[in-house]
Scaffold this active site. Structure first.
Site, PDB file in Angstrom:
ATOM      1  N   ASP A  11     -61.941  28.143 -42.747  1.00  0.00           N
ATOM      2  CA  ASP A  11     -61.180  28.417 -41.527  1.00  0.00           C
ATOM      3  C   ASP A  11     -60.992  27.092 -40.808  1.00  0.00           C
ATOM      4  OD1 ASP A  11     -61.139  31.111 -42.055  1.00  0.00           O
ATOM      5  OD2 ASP A  11     -62.862  31.576 -40.791  1.00  0.00           O
ATOM      6  N   ASP A 130     -56.503  42.348 -42.694  1.00  0.00           N
ATOM      7  CA  ASP A 130     -57.752  42.330 -41.921  1.00  0.00           C
ATOM      8  C   ASP A 130     -57.998  43.753 -41.446  1.00  0.00           C
ATOM      9  OD1 ASP A 130     -57.826  39.611 -42.322  1.00  0.00           O
ATOM     10  OD2 ASP A 130     -57.052  39.111 -40.342  1.00  0.00           O
TER      11      ASP A 130
END
Length: 280
Positions: A11, A130
């Site tokens: 990330d 997600d």
């Protein structure tokens, strides 16, 4: 049987790797290019960069990170975050990535996935899903204009008649919940041309409690394209569970690799000892 893939995930925020729990409380975890080189040397099958800032003014940062990474590593690279138009995909591919991961824009305009697949090929279009287990206290964003579309209408969650296990999806890095069934959404994305599903359990993200196996297996059994399991890895056994019980084609993890709890080699040797086909 095809070999299962082991994929570290980075990330990236403002050009740095960060890690959090349930998409929150982010801490610095190093330089992305140095991390990428380390994983390449260890034998990772692929690498994922997620640009979690993803705003327009940060795009040059991630393009620079992608270009520098592509110069130094040879494993396939997937990049996601802030992709809003075909030119964003073109710029990332030209910078050296192999696949792009799309989430929020797919929800705003699902047919963008078909446009992207037709222009660049399904092999490089990944849809990130997600997913979060539905709860009674969830607050959802307003419905998108396309909710009444004949092709897409069945992805809408019917909150009055839910199956025992139901997952909603989120956008904007986990900050906005959508009244969309994660399983049906993944199938529609495949039908529109996505070549892969990057599936993250928001409930398990960063917890080290293991993948949401029921979620992973349900989606893997629903689509025919590869599914990458993500969210919750804390042990090597969790990776095996995601690939075997969860039926995922690839296992993605962050913390256990970032903080050197396990190496890629240890991971693959463990999986091989358990009968999971991997590339050593």
């Amino acid at each position: 049987m095809l070999a299962k893939r082991i994929i570290p995930c980075l990330d990236v925020r403002d050009g740095r790797v960060v890690k959090g729990v349930n998409f929150q409380n982010l801490t610095d975890a190093g330089d992305p290019v140095e991390n990428a080189k380390f994983y390449d040397e260890q034998g990772a099958d692929e690498l994922v960069f997620l640009d979690i800032t993803a705003s327009h003014e940060k795009r040059k940062i991630i393009l620079d990170v992608v270009a520098r990474t592509a110069d130094d590593v040879f494993m396939p690279l997937t990049v996601g975050g802030g992709i809003k138009k075909p030119d964003d995909i073109r710029d990332l591919l030209n910078s050296g990535c192999d696949k792009v991961s799309i989430n929020t824009t797919a929800v705003v305009n699902p047919y963008f996935i078909r446009e992207a697949a037709e222009r660049f090929g399904s092999q490089c279009i990944v849809v990130a899903v997600d997913a979060k287990r539905l709860r009674a206290d969830m607050t959802f964003e307003p419905e998108e204009p396309w909710f009444g579309d004949d092709f897409l209408k069945d992805v809408r969650l019917d909150l009055s008649n839910l199956a025992p296990l139901t997952w909603a999806i989120s956008t904007h890095g986990g900050r906005k919940m959508r009244k969309i069934d994660a399983v049906k959404w993944a199938k529609k994305m495949e039908e529109l041309g996505a070549g892969e599903i990057l599936l993250t359990s928001m409930d398990r993200d960063g917890t080290k409690d293991g993948y949401d196996i029921e979620l992973t297996r349900t989606i893997a059994e629903t689509v025919s394209i590869p599914v990458v399991a993500s969210g919750g890895v804390g042990t090597l056994e969790h990776l095996r569970e995601g690939l075997v019980e969860g039926k995922a084609d690839a296992a993605l993890a962050a913390s256990i690799f970032h903080y050197r709890e396990y190496t890629i080699k240890e991971t693959k040797e463990y999986l091989k000892s358990k009968g999971v086909p991997v590339r050593l």
